[in-house]
Design a protein around this motif. Structure first.
Motif, PDB file in Angstrom:
ATOM      1  N   LEU A  74     -43.372  38.860  22.256  1.00  0.00           N
ATOM      2  CA  LEU A  74     -41.945  38.555  22.207  1.00  0.00           C
ATOM      3  C   LEU A  74     -41.751  37.055  22.391  1.00  0.00           C
ATOM      4  N   ASP A  75     -40.972  36.450  21.504  1.00  0.00           N
ATOM      5  CA  ASP A  75     -40.887  34.989  21.412  1.00  0.00           C
ATOM      6  C   ASP A  75     -39.428  34.539  21.476  1.00  0.00           C
ATOM      7  N   LEU A  76     -39.034  33.869  22.565  1.00  0.00           N
ATOM      8  CA  LEU A  76     -37.680  33.313  22.670  1.00  0.00           C
ATOM      9  C   LEU A  76     -37.603  32.082  21.768  1.00  0.00           C
ATOM     10  N   HIS A  77     -37.058  32.288  20.593  1.00  0.00           N
ATOM     11  CA  HIS A  77     -37.068  31.262  19.547  1.00  0.00           C
ATOM     12  C   HIS A  77     -35.815  30.399  19.575  1.00  0.00           C
ATOM     13  N   ALA A  78     -34.734  30.943  20.102  1.00  0.00           N
ATOM     14  CA  ALA A  78     -33.478  30.201  20.192  1.00  0.00           C
ATOM     15  C   ALA A  78     -32.866  30.473  21.558  1.00  0.00           C
ATOM     16  N   ALA A  79     -32.906  29.461  22.431  1.00  0.00           N
ATOM     17  CA  ALA A  79     -32.421  29.591  23.806  1.00  0.00           C
ATOM     18  C   ALA A  79     -31.011  29.009  23.912  1.00  0.00           C
ATOM     19  N   PRO A  80     -30.256  29.399  24.936  1.00  0.00           N
ATOM     20  CA  PRO A  80     -28.905  28.842  25.111  1.00  0.00           C
ATOM     21  C   PRO A  80     -28.926  27.313  25.117  1.00  0.00           C
ATOM     22  N   GLY A  81     -28.062  26.715  24.333  1.00  0.00           N
ATOM     23  CA  GLY A  81     -27.991  25.264  24.262  1.00  0.00           C
ATOM     24  C   GLY A  81     -29.000  24.623  23.337  1.00  0.00           C
ATOM     25  N   GLY A  82     -30.026  25.379  22.942  1.00  0.00           N
ATOM     26  CA  GLY A  82     -31.060  24.849  22.060  1.00  0.00           C
ATOM     27  C   GLY A  82     -32.139  24.125  22.827  1.00  0.00           C
ATOM     28  N   GLN A  83     -33.363  24.668  22.811  1.00  0.00           N
ATOM     29  CA  GLN A  83     -34.475  24.058  23.545  1.00  0.00           C
ATOM     30  C   GLN A  83     -35.157  22.953  22.756  1.00  0.00           C
ATOM     31  N   ASN A  84     -34.758  22.795  21.482  1.00  0.00           N
ATOM     32  CA  ASN A  84     -35.239  21.665  20.684  1.00  0.00           C
ATOM     33  C   ASN A  84     -34.124  21.206  19.757  1.00  0.00           C
ATOM     34  N   ALA A 129     -31.123  18.782  22.078  1.00  0.00           N
ATOM     35  CA  ALA A 129     -31.556  19.965  22.827  1.00  0.00           C
ATOM     36  C   ALA A 129     -30.803  20.006  24.164  1.00  0.00           C
ATOM     37  N   MET A 130     -29.654  20.665  24.163  1.00  0.00           N
ATOM     38  CA  MET A 130     -28.803  20.679  25.357  1.00  0.00           C
ATOM     39  C   MET A 130     -29.314  21.619  26.444  1.00  0.00           C
TER      40      MET A 130
END
Length: 481
Positions: free
Chosen positions: A138-148, A160-161
């Motif tokens: 399982l891969d968190l590809h889009a996190a809250p605020g954007g990790q990239n 990346a907020m």
């Protein structure tokens, strides 16, 4: 009905030294693909421009919320079925990486509760993979605020907020706790890929977040392996010092020879070209080797030329197959686990891709051609020369406004000033405008018509990329010997 597969039944896996092993202590090499486009859509995978949440909103504005939701539900239904899993398992591969977008699980207007619908979609893939003895990461590809800073983190921004707001970081940890609570003890779910391609300009916030996430997850699930991406798009381990227990460390190993870069020679298989592939991977895997932990190459793979528009496509693709084969040989030397990008799309990289004669492709093909001409997608754009007359003088004018040494300050520092402008103007601003144009293609469609459009993604309506699949099958069968 009995299921025939090359893969033995899934067993709980764990880290032992530099290997992933089963309960008997036998080394297991995970060889798989990513199901991008399912729980995390991307513009080049299904054709829209820009970011997923904007695409969904634009389609809802044209079709209405209920019809738009109907279409997306049916598209996801057809995107991965038992037929897909059966085909994938038949190649001797044993793992599916499942990218997911936090938006399927967290409502930004009600962030303290989790959506059942997201878990239902995740369960569906896991249950199908269970029947075909395929492990799932399982891969968190889009996190809250954007990790990239990229489109695939679905923030709608080119910053990346995630790293600027503790509340976003905490939300991601709470989501992982909920996921771990649900899937702990499930041998099919062999790992949690905590954050896809993180890009923290300060580096140290990522390290701190990994440590906090590990503690929170271990409080509810002490056993499932963690998959830890390096910083700056899974390529930089400079600030990593310690290793987390029962963790696999991940790099992404895309090779420039696999992309349509103007002026770049085709991969030849020469000692020089092979040496570049080897040095590139060795640099990314240095941390794992020094710490004697398992290596996972979480993403790699070329972009393929379109035979219907490129007279040199066969020559180009054969060179890229050759490059891919040489990459796999490099990974095999150290028994590196890997997950190729990607399983299914509309024709760029997929092991299978939607037939151009399907209703969906007939509908969107002219727009995709326009999108490519306007160079809106970073991944799906072959030639940017067609917009050079617009952007070149614009960018040169901007450069005159900014001292040269300051042009290199914006993170990621390896990106040029031109690339930063491209990301902000073409991939964010212009793509958002053209997203509304894309949505208008669906205007007036009935549910029956939307069903047929979605059905275009069914396995039986896809073309197998035989050259790629032969290489993967051969590699899978050789490793099984």
């Amino acid at each position: 009905m009995a299921i025939h597969t090359l893969n033995p039944s899934c067993q709980p896996l764990r880290v032992s030294g530099d290997a992933i092993v089963n309960a008997a202590g036998e080394r297991i090499v995970l060889k798989g693909t990513a199901l991008g486009g399912y729980l995390n859509m991307e513009n080049f995978i299904t054709g829209y421009p820009g970011h997923e949440h904007e695409h969904r909103a634009a389609l809802a504005s044209v079709l209405g919320k209920e019809k738009a939701q109907f279409f997306f539900d049916r598209l996801l239904h057809y995107f991965f079925t038992e037929a897909d899993a059966k085909f994938f398992a038949s190649l001797g591969m044993n793992c599916i990486r499942l990218p997911f977008n936090y938006r399927h699980f967290i409502d930004d207007q009600d962030p303290t509760s989790f959506k059942k619908e997201g878990f239902d979609l995740m369960d569906r893939v896991i249950n199908i993979c269970t029947r075909y003895n395929l492990y799932v990461v399982l891969d968190l590809h889009a996190a809250p605020g954007g990790q990239n800073q990229d489109w695939h983190s679905d923030s709608g921004l080119n910053k990346a907020m995630f790293w600027e707001f503790r509340v976003f970081q905490d939300q991601a940890i709470e989501l992982w706790k909920a996921i771990a609570t649900r899937y702990k003890g499930n041998p099919v779910v062999c790992g949690y890929n905590l954050l896809n391609e993180p890009a923290d300009p300060e580096h140290v916030r990522l390290i701190s977040w990994y440590e906090r996430a590990e503690k929170a997850i271990r409080a509810v699930d002490p056993d499932t392996m963690l998959f830890i991406d390096g910083n700056t798009y899974a390529m930089d381990f400079t600030y990593f010092q310690n290793v987390l227990p029962n963790a696999v460390y991940a790099c992404h190993d895309y090779a420039m020879f696999g992309f349509p870069i103007p002026g770049q020679p085709l991969y030849s298989g020469s000692d020089d070209h092979k040496g570049k592939l080897k040095r590139q991977f060795d640099r990314k895997a240095l941390f794992m080797r020094e710490k004697k932990v398992p290596i996972w190459n979480g993403e790699f793979g070329p972009v393929y030329a379109n035979e219907s528009v490129d007279p040199e496509a066969e020559k180009v693709n054969n060179a890229r197959y050759h490059m891919l084969q040489d990459q796999l040989n490099i990974y095999d030397q150290d028994k590196v686990s890997w997950s190729i990008w990607l399983y299914k799309d509309i024709g760029y990289q997929g092991m299978v891709y939607v037939n151009p004669d399907t209703p969906y492709m007939k509908l969107i093909a002219p727009f995709v051609a326009k999108k490519q001409k306007l160079a809106l997608d970073f991944w799906g754009c072959v030639d940017k020369e067609s917009v050079k007359d617009v952007y070149a003088p614009f960018i040169e004018g901007l450069k005159k406004m900014v001292p040269e040494h300051i042009q290199k300050k914006k993170y990621p520092h390896i990106w040029t000033f031109d690339r930063q402008v491209e990301r902000a103007v073409r991939e964010c601003l212009m793509s958002e405008y053209l997203g509304w144009e894309f949505a208008e293609l669906f205007e007036g469609k009935t549910e029956a018509e939307l069903e047929e459009l979605a059905r275009s993604f069914a396995f039986e309506n896809c073309i197998k990329r035989d050259g790629l699949n032969r290489i993967l099958e051969e590699d899978g069968r050789n490793s099984a010997k």
